[in-house]
Design a protein around this motif. Structure first.
Motif, mmCIF file in Angstrom:
data_model
loop_
_atom_site.group_PDB
_atom_site.id
_atom_site.type_symbol
_atom_site.label_atom_id
_atom_site.label_comp_id
_atom_site.label_asym_id
_atom_site.label_seq_id
_atom_site.Cartn_x
_atom_site.Cartn_y
_atom_site.Cartn_z
ATOM 1 N N UNK A 1 36.077 56.358 23.990
ATOM 2 C CA UNK A 1 36.409 56.413 25.411
ATOM 3 C C UNK A 1 37.098 55.113 25.816
ATOM 4 N N UNK A 2 38.174 55.242 26.559
ATOM 5 C CA UNK A 2 38.935 54.085 27.023
ATOM 6 C C UNK A 2 38.127 53.295 28.044
ATOM 7 N N UNK A 3 37.941 52.015 27.779
ATOM 8 C CA UNK A 3 37.354 51.083 28.738
ATOM 9 C C UNK A 3 37.960 49.715 28.459
ATOM 10 N N UNK A 4 38.469 49.098 29.494
ATOM 11 C CA UNK A 4 39.136 47.810 29.371
ATOM 12 C C UNK A 4 38.499 46.843 30.358
ATOM 13 N N UNK A 5 37.793 45.848 29.837
ATOM 14 C CA UNK A 5 37.148 44.852 30.685
ATOM 15 C C UNK A 5 38.153 43.750 30.992
ATOM 16 N N UNK A 6 38.366 43.493 32.267
ATOM 17 C CA UNK A 6 39.352 42.501 32.699
ATOM 18 C C UNK A 6 38.663 41.169 32.970
ATOM 19 N N UNK A 7 37.600 41.204 33.730
ATOM 20 C CA UNK A 7 36.765 40.026 33.985
ATOM 21 C C UNK A 7 35.375 40.519 34.355
ATOM 22 N N UNK A 8 34.522 39.633 34.830
ATOM 23 C CA UNK A 8 33.135 40.039 35.106
ATOM 24 C C UNK A 8 33.023 41.064 36.235
ATOM 25 N N UNK A 9 34.030 41.160 37.089
ATOM 26 C CA UNK A 9 33.990 42.081 38.223
ATOM 27 C C UNK A 9 34.838 43.331 38.059
ATOM 28 N N UNK A 10 35.926 43.250 37.304
ATOM 29 C CA UNK A 10 36.930 44.311 37.282
ATOM 30 C C UNK A 10 37.102 44.877 35.874
ATOM 31 N N UNK A 11 37.120 46.205 35.794
ATOM 32 C CA UNK A 11 37.417 46.884 34.534
ATOM 33 C C UNK A 11 38.159 48.183 34.831
ATOM 34 N N UNK A 12 38.749 48.733 33.802
ATOM 35 C CA UNK A 12 39.396 50.041 33.868
ATOM 36 C C UNK A 12 38.678 50.940 32.883
ATOM 37 N N UNK A 13 38.524 52.202 33.249
ATOM 38 C CA UNK A 13 37.953 53.162 32.310
ATOM 39 C C UNK A 13 38.460 54.550 32.646
ATOM 40 N N UNK A 114 44.192 44.672 37.747
ATOM 41 C CA UNK A 114 44.224 45.993 37.122
ATOM 42 C C UNK A 114 45.629 46.335 36.633
ATOM 43 N N UNK A 115 46.607 46.051 37.461
ATOM 44 C CA UNK A 115 47.986 46.371 37.098
ATOM 45 C C UNK A 115 48.445 45.522 35.912
ATOM 46 N N UNK A 116 48.127 44.252 35.923
ATOM 47 C CA UNK A 116 48.487 43.374 34.798
ATOM 48 C C UNK A 116 47.890 43.922 33.496
ATOM 49 N N UNK A 117 46.625 44.298 33.525
ATOM 50 C CA UNK A 117 45.953 44.807 32.329
ATOM 51 C C UNK A 117 46.535 46.146 31.891
ATOM 52 N N UNK A 118 46.849 47.016 32.854
ATOM 53 C CA UNK A 118 47.372 48.347 32.514
ATOM 54 C C UNK A 118 48.786 48.248 31.950
ATOM 55 N N UNK A 119 49.601 47.389 32.537
ATOM 56 C CA UNK A 119 50.958 47.171 32.020
ATOM 57 C C UNK A 119 50.879 46.578 30.617
ATOM 58 N N UNK A 120 49.997 45.627 30.426
ATOM 59 C CA UNK A 120 49.822 45.034 29.107
ATOM 60 C C UNK A 120 49.412 46.105 28.088
ATOM 61 N N UNK A 121 48.508 46.976 28.475
ATOM 62 C CA UNK A 121 48.091 48.086 27.613
ATOM 63 C C UNK A 121 49.294 48.975 27.273
ATOM 64 N N UNK A 122 50.119 49.265 28.274
ATOM 65 C CA UNK A 122 51.299 50.099 28.048
ATOM 66 C C UNK A 122 52.252 49.499 27.037
#
Length: 182
Positions: A1-13, A114-122
């Protein structure tokens, strides 16, 4: 399952079925706020509409060869919004990112992270060569995200979207993989 931890407060899943009630409630709590720039808000009328959206995100994983097309933005354990590829073109290796954040989560830097992490993932994981972000010309909060991340403003699409009783122009921002993080 996709889960991307960005920092202690923010993640994407990836969205899961049990998110429907919480995500629906976030949409309803922010309805008037979101309605200014999002034309689909009035079509979300019951939890089942949100559940259908979530089911569609699962189909998107299959379309992309196992990558999430949409993700829940999680802030301190709660769903704060969503980010995803409104379009992915595998032949030409580009994607168009869209996003929204609930009204109560604004002003905390969540979407920029979130956008920085998602673009980086892309770029890094999906192997995309180009990512676009399109935002209504007057939506300065949404436009600030690609500007903050170093995207290039490339032009305007006239009358790109119908918002309830009028058209809005979209400003197109682009980033190439060889420009990212330089």
């Amino acid at each position: 399952m996709f889960q991307l931890y960005i920092d202690k407060d923010v993640s994407l899943r990836i969205f899961i079925d049990k998110d429907a009630e919480e995500f629906y409630q976030l949409t309803m709590d922010s309805k008037n706020y979101l309605r200014e720039w999002l034309g689909w808000v009035d079509f979300t009328q019951k939890v089942e509409d949100t559940a259908a959206f979530i089911a569609g995100t699962h189909k998107g994983v299959a379309e992309t060869g196992g990558h999430p097309k949409s993700a829940a933005i999680i802030y301190r354990g709660a769903i704060a919004g969503t980010i995803g590829f409104n379009e992915i073109n595998k032949s030409h290796k580009f994607g168009i990112v869209g996003y929204w954040l609930g009204e109560g989560f604004q002003g905390k830097g969540i979407m920029t992270k979130a956008c920085r992490a998602f673009v980086d993932y892309g770029f890094q994981t999906m192997g995309l060569n180009r990512i676009e972000i399109r935002a209504a010309e007057g939506n300065m909060k949404s436009r600030a995200i690609p500007e903050r991340l170093g995207f290039t403003e490339e032009g305007k699409i006239r009358q790109a979207e119908w918002l309830y009783d009028h058209y809005v122009d979209h400003i197109v921002y682009g980033m190439l993989s060889d420009e990212w993080n330089k």
